[in-house]
Design an enzyme around this catalytic site. Structure first.
Site, PDB file in Angstrom:
ATOM      1  N   GLU A 175       0.824  -1.211   0.000  1.00  0.00           N
ATOM      2  CA  GLU A 175       0.000   0.000   0.000  1.00  0.00           C
ATOM      3  C   GLU A 175       0.857   1.259   0.000  1.00  0.00           C
ATOM      4  O   GLU A 175       0.533   2.246  -0.660  1.00  0.00           O
ATOM      5  CB  GLU A 175      -0.934  -0.007   1.213  1.00  0.00           C
ATOM      6  CG  GLU A 175      -1.949  -1.121   1.238  1.00  0.00           C
ATOM      7  CD  GLU A 175      -3.088  -0.892   0.248  1.00  0.00           C
ATOM      8  OE1 GLU A 175      -3.935  -1.779   0.144  1.00  0.00           O
ATOM      9  OE2 GLU A 175      -3.128   0.146  -0.416  1.00  0.00           O
ATOM     10  N   ASP A 217      -4.501  -9.846  -7.836  1.00  0.00           N
ATOM     11  CA  ASP A 217      -4.888  -8.943  -8.919  1.00  0.00           C
ATOM     12  C   ASP A 217      -3.759  -8.200  -9.618  1.00  0.00           C
ATOM     13  O   ASP A 217      -3.485  -8.395 -10.810  1.00  0.00           O
ATOM     14  CB  ASP A 217      -5.936  -7.951  -8.420  1.00  0.00           C
ATOM     15  CG  ASP A 217      -5.520  -7.243  -7.140  1.00  0.00           C
ATOM     16  OD1 ASP A 217      -4.704  -7.783  -6.376  1.00  0.00           O
ATOM     17  OD2 ASP A 217      -6.015  -6.136  -6.886  1.00  0.00           O
ATOM     18  N   GLU A 274     -19.374  -5.526  -2.769  1.00  0.00           N
ATOM     19  CA  GLU A 274     -18.003  -6.008  -2.720  1.00  0.00           C
ATOM     20  C   GLU A 274     -17.867  -7.418  -3.297  1.00  0.00           C
ATOM     21  O   GLU A 274     -17.020  -7.675  -4.143  1.00  0.00           O
ATOM     22  CB  GLU A 274     -17.505  -6.025  -1.272  1.00  0.00           C
ATOM     23  CG  GLU A 274     -16.845  -4.748  -0.803  1.00  0.00           C
ATOM     24  CD  GLU A 274     -15.460  -4.588  -1.373  1.00  0.00           C
ATOM     25  OE1 GLU A 274     -14.514  -5.212  -0.871  1.00  0.00           O
ATOM     26  OE2 GLU A 274     -15.326  -3.824  -2.335  1.00  0.00           O
ATOM     27  N   GLU A 287     -12.657   0.042  -9.433  1.00  0.00           N
ATOM     28  CA  GLU A 287     -12.320  -0.936 -10.469  1.00  0.00           C
ATOM     29  C   GLU A 287     -13.320  -0.996 -11.617  1.00  0.00           C
ATOM     30  O   GLU A 287     -12.937  -1.208 -12.771  1.00  0.00           O
ATOM     31  CB  GLU A 287     -12.157  -2.326  -9.848  1.00  0.00           C
ATOM     32  CG  GLU A 287     -10.929  -2.473  -8.974  1.00  0.00           C
ATOM     33  CD  GLU A 287     -11.122  -1.943  -7.568  1.00  0.00           C
ATOM     34  OE1 GLU A 287     -10.121  -1.799  -6.826  1.00  0.00           O
ATOM     35  OE2 GLU A 287     -12.292  -1.646  -7.196  1.00  0.00           O
TER      36      GLU A 287
END
Length: 601
Positions: A190, A326, A440, A504
């Protein structure tokens, strides 16, 4: 894009983990010290008399215990002329052009106003903290206490022509002290995508030297997490112990996205500074990824969890393009673009991985309107068979952009067609739910055939029954469960009903618009934006939603506004209504946090 990111999941590999998640220019010399004084920029700032380099120590001065004796060389050669990604918009002419332009600019202005309002709230209530509390005001530190929203939003402010806000934020960046943290453990992934990524992109756009200087500070800090015997990084990193010289070893269990998604930022830091150590650090990781790609339980893909200490990729049997994996896949075609095509392995790894993913993770869901759409779920090999878990995550919606960019860069038309179907699935999911926003995580009903999938209500109800606690004796109980759970037709279960201001879906809608020129993508984007704005707006800014299936007219708010709301979600909404020349995909490549890096010419 992108985390692995910002999503909670349980993973069993020997023990139970809980991980919290959450997308070239000629080298120049490292800038020297600039003006060392700064007038405080904001009444809420708690830092007095800030200076460039005023940290308690600089990470570059902390001794390296496991020194690299020979760096992996940055790829040599001139950048190649890569295939165009963007549609040729110059050919799109017609009688509606002026009207469409006015509508586009009106919508763009509304997105900009939303971002400006959210930024103003952060400035007033949470200045130099990581996140704003969008309901009560105030701030909180969730990513090291290093002003995550401020740094993550820099390039968005520049792109949206909020230059006064940008320059005030640049001055405040000098106050951020990377020699200490509000948290004992730092999430390296992150920190890399938000802080290092944000600083580098803002520097690319503005050429403000302090941004590169701060990027080097962050890069040197993160580089210390690579100080292990095999130079694989510590993903959840105790910065204080590292600063004190405590020996470190790479983790025995780490999410593959956390290990494989540092390449763009470190490569671009080498491009910006000429310092080879950053590229070397991530090139070593990619050497392992390339070596192990065909040695996993599902050859071609990497599992969700790997052993960074022993470099073992064979223990886990969970494979997906979604959360926890991902951006490791997302960065394959993007690294090809960032390097100007001079390292052929990224194309090779992309082709191998996507061939496997198409075969084992993609499925067509059964929908009432029999939409020809695709979703990427979870694959679990078991002996000679591979079991598919037909899960739809909001996070996996990035795959439309992944296949579109890969398909265009590598001249694979079938991947562009797959990209459109993946993107359309997320558009469908947004429309299917009551607030016009997808959750989600949900489960769908996979079709038996990719080519023909007639709607069968009894099959859908059976799938609902299988995933619920309802008894099979009374069919009326299933109908009652569907009604009480507010399950749209085609949705077998909502596993996690939150919407956390994720980017996304709009990310892939934006990419597909730039790739195809189809105005239907702009229309879909506008529907998404108006629904999100309607149900997330608070008196202060915008908040995550606790449950998009809730029966309330006013969506229940969760009280969070992650930094990616401004950094990613609103940026993509803004760019889809911008002139296509703004941050062209043939000139820039986005990291998984939507930070654009200039591609080599």
């Amino acid at each position: 894009m992108a985390l692995v990111r910002r999503w909670s999941s349980f993973l069993v590999i020997g023990a139970v983990f809980i991980f919290v998640f959450y997308r070239l220019r000629s080298p120049i010399t490292t800038p020297g010290a600039a003006d060392t004084t700064l007038t405080p920029t904001h009444p809420h700032s708690s830092v007095s008399e800030p200076h460039i380099g005023s940290t308690k120590f600089l990470w570059k001065d902390i001794p390296i215990q496991n020194k690299v004796t020979s760096y992996i060389a940055y790829p040599s050669g001139n950048p190649q002329q890569l295939s165009k990604i963007q549609h040729d918009f110059s050919k799109d002419t017609g009688p509606q052009t002026k009207i469409e332009k006015e509508l586009r600019e009106k919508r763009q202005a509304e997105v900009r106003n939303t971002a400006k309002r959210a930024w103003a709230a952060y400035r007033e209530y949470a200045w130099l903290q990581d996140e704003l509390d969008p309901i009560n005001g105030g701030g909180k530190n969730t990513f090291g206490g290093w002003a995550a929203t401020l740094i993550d939003s820099l390039d968005t402010l520049w792109i949206m022509d909020l230059k006064d806000e940008f320059h005030e934020a640049v001055k405040a960046v000098k106050e951020v002290d990377f020699s200490s943290s509000s948290q004992q453990t730092v999430n390296i992934f992150e920190t890399t995508i938000r802080h290092l990524g944000g600083l580098l992109a803002a520097y690319d756009l503005s050429k403000e030297k302090i941004l590169l200087a701060k990027a080097i500070e962050v890069g040197d800090m993160i580089y210390k997490a690579f100080d292990t015997p095999n130079h694989m990084p510590v993903a959840r990193w105790n910065w204080a112990k590292a600063a004190a010289g405590t020996p470190q070893t790479a983790p025995e269990q780490v999410l593959v996205a956390e290990l494989g998604s540092l390449t763009m930022e470190f490569t671009h830091l080498t491009q910006a500074t000429g310092d080879k150590k950053y590229y070397d650090a991530v090139a070593r990781i990619m050497d392992v990824f390339q070596r192990e790609q065909n040695n996993t339980l599902l050859p071609g893909m990497w599992p969700v969890a790997v052993n960074a200490k022993t470099e073992d990729f064979k223990s886990d049997n969970a494979f997906t393009l979604a959360a926890m994996a991902d951006s490791a896949y997302e960065y394959l075609p993007k690294m090809h673009a960032l390097l100007g095509g001079i390292d052929a392995r990224y194309e090779s790894m992309y082709r191998i991985a996507m061939d496997t993913a198409i075969k084992h993770t993609l499925f067509r869901p059964m929908t009432p309107d029999e939409s020809d759409i695709l979703v990427s779920g979870f694959a679990r090999p078991n002996g000679d068979s591979v079991k598919l878990d037909p899960q739809l995550q909001h996070l996996v919606c990035y795959t439309g952009g992944l296949f579109a960019i890969g398909g265009k860069l590598f001249d694979i038309p079938e991947h562009v067609r797959i990209a459109q179907k993946l993107t359309n699935a997320c558009i469908w999911a947004y429309k299917a739910f009551p607030y016009g926003i997808m959750p989600e995580v949900s489960h769908l009903v996979p079709c038996a055939s990719m080519d023909h999938c007639p709607w069968a209500e009894e099959v859908w109800r059976g799938a609902v029954l299988q995933r619920s606690s309802v008894g099979a004796d009374n069919p009326e109980d299933v109908l009652h469960y569907i009604s009480q759970s507010r399950l749209p037709e085609g949705i077998a279960k909502v596993d996690d009903g939150r919407y956390i201001l994720r980017p996304e879906a709009i990310e892939s809608v934006f990419v597909m618009y730039r790739v195809t020129g189809e105005q239907s993508m702009q229309a879909a984007a506008w529907d998404m934006f108006t629904a999100i704005q309607k149900h997330t707006a608070t008196d202060i800014a915008n908040s995550a939603i606790a449950d998009v299936t809730a029966p309330d007219t006013i969506a229940p708010k969760a009280g969070n506004m992650e930094s990616f709301w401004i950094a990613e979600t609103l940026k993509y909404f803004y760019l889809i209504f911008s002139d296509p020349s703004v941050i062209s995909l043939d000139e820039y490549v986005f990291n998984t946090e939507a930070h654009p890096y200039r591609r080599p010419v």
